[in-house]
Motif scaffolding. Structure first.
Motif, PDB file in Angstrom:
ATOM      1  N   ASP A  40     124.996  26.562 -22.800  1.00 30.01           N
ATOM      2  CA  ASP A  40     125.592  27.641 -23.567  1.00 30.01           C
ATOM      3  C   ASP A  40     125.951  27.574 -25.006  1.00 30.01           C
ATOM      4  O   ASP A  40     126.045  26.484 -25.503  1.00 30.01           O
ATOM      5  N   ASP A  41     126.109  28.750 -25.580  1.00 28.93           N
ATOM      6  CA  ASP A  41     126.451  28.780 -26.931  1.00 28.93           C
ATOM      7  C   ASP A  41     127.580  29.798 -27.046  1.00 28.93           C
ATOM      8  O   ASP A  41     128.043  30.360 -26.099  1.00 28.93           O
ATOM      9  N   ALA A  42     127.842  30.107 -28.505  1.00 27.67           N
ATOM     10  CA  ALA A  42     128.797  31.225 -28.554  1.00 27.67           C
ATOM     11  C   ALA A  42     128.241  32.314 -28.108  1.00 27.67           C
ATOM     12  O   ALA A  42     129.104  33.580 -27.785  1.00 27.67           O
ATOM     13  N   GLY A  43     127.223  32.505 -27.843  1.00 29.57           N
ATOM     14  CA  GLY A  43     126.483  33.829 -27.215  1.00 29.57           C
ATOM     15  C   GLY A  43     126.662  34.015 -25.795  1.00 29.57           C
ATOM     16  O   GLY A  43     126.075  34.989 -24.993  1.00 29.57           O
ATOM     17  N   GLY A  44     126.743  32.782 -25.167  1.00 28.07           N
ATOM     18  CA  GLY A  44     126.744  32.581 -23.550  1.00 28.07           C
ATOM     19  C   GLY A  44     125.876  31.717 -22.960  1.00 28.07           C
ATOM     20  O   GLY A  44     125.335  31.203 -23.753  1.00 28.07           O
ATOM     21  N   ARG A  45     125.518  32.146 -21.949  1.00 22.22           N
ATOM     22  CA  ARG A  45     124.336  31.216 -20.991  1.00 22.22           C
ATOM     23  C   ARG A  45     122.981  31.520 -21.697  1.00 22.22           C
ATOM     24  O   ARG A  45     122.764  32.841 -21.813  1.00 22.22           O
ATOM     25  N   PHE A  46     122.226  30.718 -21.966  1.00 17.21           N
ATOM     26  CA  PHE A  46     121.116  30.901 -22.471  1.00 17.21           C
ATOM     27  C   PHE A  46     120.097  31.564 -21.365  1.00 17.21           C
ATOM     28  O   PHE A  46     119.348  32.691 -21.586  1.00 17.21           O
ATOM     29  N   VAL A  47     120.092  31.033 -20.195  1.00 16.73           N
ATOM     30  CA  VAL A  47     119.459  31.780 -18.979  1.00 16.73           C
ATOM     31  C   VAL A  47     120.004  33.136 -18.808  1.00 16.73           C
ATOM     32  O   VAL A  47     118.942  34.087 -18.290  1.00 16.73           O
ATOM     33  N   GLN A  48     121.242  33.343 -19.117  1.00 16.05           N
ATOM     34  CA  GLN A  48     121.669  34.958 -19.076  1.00 16.05           C
ATOM     35  C   GLN A  48     120.688  35.645 -19.971  1.00 16.05           C
ATOM     36  O   GLN A  48     120.443  36.965 -19.759  1.00 16.05           O
ATOM     37  N   ARG A  49     120.666  35.205 -21.093  1.00 19.50           N
ATOM     38  CA  ARG A  49     119.828  35.798 -22.238  1.00 19.50           C
ATOM     39  C   ARG A  49     118.283  36.230 -21.383  1.00 19.50           C
ATOM     40  O   ARG A  49     117.785  36.963 -21.822  1.00 19.50           O
ATOM     41  N   LEU A  50     117.904  35.241 -21.008  1.00 19.72           N
ATOM     42  CA  LEU A  50     116.550  35.319 -20.732  1.00 19.72           C
ATOM     43  C   LEU A  50     116.554  36.501 -19.636  1.00 19.72           C
ATOM     44  O   LEU A  50     115.478  37.185 -19.270  1.00 19.72           O
ATOM     45  N   ALA A  51     117.500  36.528 -18.717  1.00 16.97           N
ATOM     46  CA  ALA A  51     117.696  37.487 -17.325  1.00 16.97           C
ATOM     47  C   ALA A  51     117.743  38.965 -18.164  1.00 16.97           C
ATOM     48  O   ALA A  51     117.186  39.650 -17.369  1.00 16.97           O
ATOM     49  N   GLU A  52     118.415  38.849 -19.262  1.00 15.21           N
ATOM     50  CA  GLU A  52     118.288  40.389 -19.910  1.00 15.21           C
ATOM     51  C   GLU A  52     117.052  40.871 -20.312  1.00 15.21           C
ATOM     52  O   GLU A  52     116.719  42.066 -20.159  1.00 15.21           O
ATOM     53  N   TYR A  53     116.104  40.024 -20.592  1.00 18.20           N
ATOM     54  CA  TYR A  53     114.783  40.381 -20.902  1.00 18.20           C
ATOM     55  C   TYR A  53     113.939  40.430 -19.847  1.00 18.20           C
ATOM     56  O   TYR A  53     113.063  41.437 -19.657  1.00 18.20           O
ATOM     57  N   ALA A  54     114.362  39.842 -18.521  1.00 19.10           N
ATOM     58  CA  ALA A  54     113.701  40.278 -17.116  1.00 19.10           C
ATOM     59  C   ALA A  54     114.108  41.466 -16.568  1.00 19.10           C
ATOM     60  O   ALA A  54     113.779  41.826 -15.532  1.00 19.10           O
ATOM     61  N   GLY A  55     115.061  42.154 -17.244  1.00 15.62           N
ATOM     62  CA  GLY A  55     115.601  43.527 -16.755  1.00 15.62           C
ATOM     63  C   GLY A  55     117.037  43.943 -16.728  1.00 15.62           C
ATOM     64  O   GLY A  55     117.521  44.685 -16.570  1.00 15.62           O
ATOM     65  N   GLY A  56     117.893  42.720 -16.652  1.00 13.51           N
ATOM     66  CA  GLY A  56     119.219  42.826 -16.969  1.00 13.51           C
ATOM     67  C   GLY A  56     119.768  42.970 -15.499  1.00 13.51           C
ATOM     68  O   GLY A  56     120.967  43.000 -15.345  1.00 13.51           O
ATOM     69  N   GLY A  57     119.124  43.203 -14.214  1.00  9.65           N
ATOM     70  CA  GLY A  57     119.781  43.394 -12.973  1.00  9.65           C
ATOM     71  C   GLY A  57     118.928  42.406 -12.192  1.00  9.65           C
ATOM     72  O   GLY A  57     118.829  41.240 -12.333  1.00  9.65           O
ATOM     73  N   ALA A  58     118.771  42.887 -10.721  1.00  7.20           N
ATOM     74  CA  ALA A  58     118.087  41.946 -10.077  1.00  7.20           C
ATOM     75  C   ALA A  58     116.517  41.721 -10.401  1.00  7.20           C
ATOM     76  O   ALA A  58     115.882  42.787 -10.798  1.00  7.20           O
ATOM     77  N   PHE A  59     116.202  40.525 -10.304  1.00  7.66           N
ATOM     78  CA  PHE A  59     114.776  40.168 -10.611  1.00  7.66           C
ATOM     79  C   PHE A  59     114.187  38.951  -9.765  1.00  7.66           C
ATOM     80  O   PHE A  59     114.794  38.128  -9.112  1.00  7.66           O
TER      81      PHE A  59
END
Length: 258
Positions: A40-59
């Motif tokens: 985690d950093d100030a922007g949140g969880r790193f994997v959450q940011r990866l998930a945003e690129y994967a579509g942001g919802g269920a993937f």
């Protein structure tokens, strides 16, 4: 060869990105080890940011474990990293079934696990995974390479201790790559770059760090500095490529879980 353009700004995985980014907007992510998956950093969880690129919802998240012999404990670590995300995770083994391949071909995120670079690459070539991963990249899936997986996303791999036997890999990142080899001052990466004298650039990714390769050709360090390796006229030179934020470079950043 034209050198890479270095992007030293804050890594922008969330915020101003479109809700459904097109394939050309997705970086490739190369990690030295699994630490960033729990960071985690100030922007949140790193994997959450990866998930945003994967579509942001269920993937769907496909884990390719061939490089480590499909050891289940490493897949379980990946599942733990994905906890809290709306991700259906599946391990794609070295010898995948038709169901495994169908899952891989529909995955929004594909993680290439660490282990033995040559072992994994041989399995990918034999099984058809090599072509399937390249196709998913073209279709816009997020690709994440960890350790050996990071090497495989680059231009070439080599058997441990033998850079005289380089073999071509995906080449989706147009550099030679090595991970967590700072203790020997990147000796194998230096040798591999020297073997391409003037025709290849190398990047070393230290423990706990990562690299994003953006579609416009920029290279971005994540959390820790990268080591850039070049060779010309039989001489090897190195340079540090620094993250923009001291927080990214801090090995004890708040919220990081080893």
């Amino acid at each position: 060869m034209t050198g890479p353009r270095m992007h030293l700004g804050q890594i922008s995985l969330v915020g101003d990105e479109p809700a459904e980014p097109q394939p050309s907007t997705r970086p490739l992510f190369l990690l030295a080890d699994s630490q960033l998956l729990f960071w985690d950093d100030a922007g949140g969880r790193f994997v959450q940011r990866l998930a945003e690129y994967a579509g942001g919802g269920a993937f769907r998240a496909a884990y390719l474990g061939a490089s480590n012999g499909d050891q289940p404990e490493y897949f379980q670590l990946f599942q733990a990293a994905m906890a809290g995300l709306d991700a259906e995770c599946r391990m794609i083994p070295a010898v995948p079934s038709s169901e495994d391949m169908a899952f891989l071909r529909s995955a929004g995120l594909v993680l290439l696990a660490g282990g033995d670079v040559q072992r994994g690459w041989t399995a990918f070539e034999r099984s058809g995974v090599r072509e399937a991963v390249a196709q998913r990249h073209q279709e816009g899936a997020v690709l994440v390479g960890v350790s050996a997986g990071a090497v495989q996303l680059g231009m070439a791999g080599w058997p441990e201790g033998s850079t005289a036997q380089l073999f071509a890999t995906w080449g989706l990142v147009p550099f030679l790559v090595d991970a967590h080899a700072e203790d020997d001052e990147w000796a194998e990466l230096r040798a591999a770059v020297l073997a391409h004298d003037g025709q290849a650039v190398g990047f070393g990714i230290p423990r706990g760090g990562g690299m994003a390769y953006h579609p416009d050709g920029t290279v971005e360090p994540i959390r820790h500095p990268l080591v850039e390796v070049r060779a010309a006229d039989g001489r090897v030179t190195t340079a540090m490529v620094l993250p923009s934020s001291a927080a990214n470079a801090d090995a004890d950043a708040d919220g990081f879980t080893p």
